[in-house]
Each structure stands twice: as C-alpha cells, then as structure tokens.
Design a protein around this motif. Sequence first.
Motif, short mmCIF file in Angstrom:
data_model
loop_
_atom_site.label_atom_id
_atom_site.label_comp_id
_atom_site.label_asym_id
_atom_site.label_seq_id
_atom_site.Cartn_x
_atom_site.Cartn_y
_atom_site.Cartn_z
N GLY A 71 0.81 -1.20 0.00
CA GLY A 71 0.00 0.00 0.00
C GLY A 71 0.85 1.26 0.00
O GLY A 71 2.07 1.22 -0.08
N GLY A 72 0.15 2.40 0.09
CA GLY A 72 0.82 3.70 0.04
C GLY A 72 0.18 4.63 -0.96
O GLY A 72 0.81 5.60 -1.40
N GLY A 73 -1.08 4.35 -1.30
CA GLY A 73 -1.81 5.27 -2.17
C GLY A 73 -1.31 5.36 -3.59
O GLY A 73 -1.57 6.35 -4.27
N TYR A 74 -0.56 4.37 -4.06
CA TYR A 74 0.07 4.36 -5.39
C TYR A 74 1.17 5.40 -5.53
O TYR A 74 1.77 5.54 -6.59
CB TYR A 74 -0.96 4.59 -6.50
CG TYR A 74 -2.01 3.54 -6.61
CD1 TYR A 74 -1.73 2.30 -7.21
CD2 TYR A 74 -3.29 3.75 -6.12
CE1 TYR A 74 -2.71 1.32 -7.30
CE2 TYR A 74 -4.27 2.78 -6.21
CZ TYR A 74 -3.97 1.56 -6.80
OH TYR A 74 -4.93 0.60 -6.89
N GLY A 144 -6.45 -2.60 -3.60
CA GLY A 144 -7.19 -2.19 -4.79
C GLY A 144 -6.51 -2.65 -6.05
O GLY A 144 -7.16 -3.09 -7.01
N LEU A 145 -5.18 -2.57 -6.05
CA LEU A 145 -4.40 -3.03 -7.21
C LEU A 145 -4.56 -4.53 -7.39
O LEU A 145 -4.64 -5.02 -8.52
CB LEU A 145 -2.94 -2.66 -7.00
CG LEU A 145 -1.95 -3.02 -8.11
CD1 LEU A 145 -2.36 -2.40 -9.45
CD2 LEU A 145 -0.53 -2.58 -7.73
N ALA A 146 -4.62 -5.27 -6.28
CA ALA A 146 -4.82 -6.71 -6.36
C ALA A 146 -6.16 -7.04 -7.01
O ALA A 146 -6.26 -7.94 -7.86
CB ALA A 146 -4.73 -7.34 -4.97
N ALA A 147 -7.21 -6.33 -6.60
CA ALA A 147 -8.53 -6.55 -7.21
C ALA A 147 -8.51 -6.19 -8.69
O ALA A 147 -9.07 -6.91 -9.53
CB ALA A 147 -9.59 -5.73 -6.47
N LEU A 165 -6.43 -11.88 -1.03
CA LEU A 165 -6.73 -11.39 0.31
C LEU A 165 -6.40 -9.91 0.36
O LEU A 165 -5.27 -9.50 0.03
CB LEU A 165 -5.93 -12.17 1.36
CG LEU A 165 -6.33 -11.87 2.81
CD1 LEU A 165 -6.18 -13.12 3.68
CD2 LEU A 165 -5.47 -10.73 3.41
N LEU A 166 -7.37 -9.12 0.78
CA LEU A 166 -7.27 -7.67 0.71
C LEU A 166 -7.40 -7.07 2.10
O LEU A 166 -8.43 -7.22 2.76
CB LEU A 166 -8.38 -7.11 -0.19
CG LEU A 166 -8.60 -7.84 -1.53
CD1 LEU A 166 -9.77 -7.21 -2.29
CD2 LEU A 166 -7.33 -7.81 -2.39
N PHE A 167 -6.34 -6.40 2.56
CA PHE A 167 -6.39 -5.66 3.81
C PHE A 167 -6.82 -4.21 3.50
O PHE A 167 -6.14 -3.50 2.76
CB PHE A 167 -5.02 -5.61 4.48
CG PHE A 167 -4.49 -6.92 4.99
CD1 PHE A 167 -5.15 -7.63 5.98
CD2 PHE A 167 -3.30 -7.44 4.50
CE1 PHE A 167 -4.65 -8.83 6.47
CE2 PHE A 167 -2.78 -8.63 4.97
CZ PHE A 167 -3.46 -9.33 5.96
N SER A 168 -7.94 -3.78 4.08
CA SER A 168 -8.39 -2.38 3.96
C SER A 168 -8.34 -1.87 2.53
O SER A 168 -7.66 -0.88 2.23
CB SER A 168 -7.53 -1.48 4.86
OG SER A 168 -7.59 -1.86 6.20
N PRO A 169 -9.04 -2.52 1.60
CA PRO A 169 -8.88 -2.17 0.18
C PRO A 169 -9.42 -0.78 -0.17
O PRO A 169 -10.49 -0.38 0.29
CB PRO A 169 -9.69 -3.25 -0.53
CG PRO A 169 -10.71 -3.70 0.48
CD PRO A 169 -10.00 -3.63 1.80
N TRP A 170 -8.65 -0.07 -0.99
CA TRP A 170 -9.10 1.18 -1.60
C TRP A 170 -9.54 0.85 -3.02
O TRP A 170 -8.70 0.61 -3.87
CB TRP A 170 -7.96 2.20 -1.59
CG TRP A 170 -8.35 3.56 -2.13
CD1 TRP A 170 -9.59 4.11 -2.12
CD2 TRP A 170 -7.49 4.52 -2.74
NE1 TRP A 170 -9.56 5.37 -2.69
CE2 TRP A 170 -8.28 5.64 -3.07
CE3 TRP A 170 -6.12 4.53 -3.02
CZ2 TRP A 170 -7.74 6.76 -3.69
CZ3 TRP A 170 -5.58 5.66 -3.64
CH2 TRP A 170 -6.38 6.76 -3.97
#
Length: 298
Positions: A71-74, A144-147, A165-170
Amino acid sequence: MTELERLEAMLRARPTSLSNEQRREAYEAQGDRFPLAGDVAVEQVDAYGVSAEWTSTPDASSDKVILYLHGGGYVWGSLKSHRHLVSEVGRAAAMRTLALDYRLAPEFPFPHALDDAVCGYRFVADSGFRADQVAVVGDSAGAGLAAALLVRLKELGMQQPACALLFSPWVDMRATSESYNVNAKRDPVLSRDIMQFLAEQYLGERPRETPLASPVFADLSGIAPLIIFVGATECLLDDAIALTRAAGLADVSVHLEVWPTMFHIWPTYHQLLAEGRRAVARAGWLLREAMERERDAV
C-alpha cells in the motif's frame, strides 16, 4: 492507556504536511522501525523489469506463493516499508512471498502499477507455480491493485489465482462514501482530503470511476474468490462493503471481516498491537484454507 490508544496517539501525532518525497522517506523509516525476524530469508530479483524480492521462513512451502502488492496510495511505500508485514503474512500462511516494487505515481501514473502487477504475476507463473498455487495479497492501494489485477488477468485470458486477500482495500477513487464522514474523527490514518490527493496523483484527469483503478466499478464476474479485512473505524470501511456487494452480485465468493475498533491496515503494526498479530494469523489461516479448497477442486 491501552496499546491501541497508544498506537492511535502515535499515528495522530505524525506530521501531515509532507511532500511526496518526505512521505516516501517516512515509509522507508517504517522499515527500520519494524525489523525482520531473524529467520526470514530475503532474495532480490528482477520480475520482468519490476524490482521484487522473495521472502521465506523455514516452514514455507515450496509449492505455494503469495504475490504481495504494498500500500501507500500508489504514491508512497516500497519493498522495505512493508517487508515486516509481507514476511509475517507469509509465515502465517506457510508460503513464500514475492513482493513487487511497482512504479509509483505521479512519476508513473495509472496504468503503470497495474502493468507491473501483471509482470509480477507472469514472473510467478514462469517460476514454476500453477495459478491454483498462487494467492494475491495487498493492503490499501495495494489491495485495490490486487482486485484490479484479477480483472486485468481475466481480460488477458490468463488463469485466476487461488484467491486474493485484501487488507483495507481502496477500490473507489471518488472518495465520496459515507464512512469518510462517519469515521472522520475515528480514523487516525486516512481522510477524504488525503485520498482525493492520491487519486489525483494516480489518475490525473482520468475519470475517478475508471474500472481498473476503481475496481468496484469493474465487471468482477469470473475473478478469484476474495477475502477482505477492514477496520470498523476506518474511512475505507464502505469501500470494503461496496466491493463485497459488487463481487457478490457478480457471483464471486467473498469472505468479509469487519474488525471492531480497528483502523486502516492495522496488521502493519503487528509488532505493537495484539489485534494486528491476530489479524496476520487469521489471514494466514484463511489463505491456507483457500489454497486447500482450490487444490481439492482441481
């Protein structure tokens, strides 16, 4: 003061008016603050032009792997900043991990991160892992990128992994959901202003509903099963719920867990927070279960 209260106070005390470069340095410093366990092996590798690294612990299976997207907001984050989380998720799942240092915005806006994620997935496949032996894991923007990666793999006609598996997805770059309002004072990490800034860095003038940037708007039919963790006090709570609904309507298997009193990607702080350790252990168990279920179905 409880450990959760101490941690939230520490997070709220962080400076907010930082440049992208300063924020990246702060993420790197997090890698120093949370060192690796002594039994973690790390190997740098080039994944078809994308910097990456393998990590493994002594009990890691040789035939199962996690592709991890940080993560890191892209815009922020790196291999170093997330290594302590990646390696412990791998330990809990008894799997090797391959973490990607995908290109960051604004220097490399959408779809560069997604293109790099596809390269990483191809690299894992060419490293000898079948699709049913791969789990994709990410946190926040990485989730979000994983999705989005699952959707892109479908578009490319490539096999889906066993699960994601998505932790806190954006997953919605509009940043307009009600949980931004309800949790504005409860979330010590995120705010609507921060997320709108990051969306601009990543998408520029593109519509915020661009499906492969905001996968809640994508056609999710046919993607791999999803496991979603989200904190009850975080601004992205509604993102996780919306993704669960969209996936369910597309006949995708979804397992959603809302963790009471937890903030954005609390598993990152597993070295300081008991609930972080519980979440990492729980994630590992669910990943193993998903892999076994996929193996039995083949």
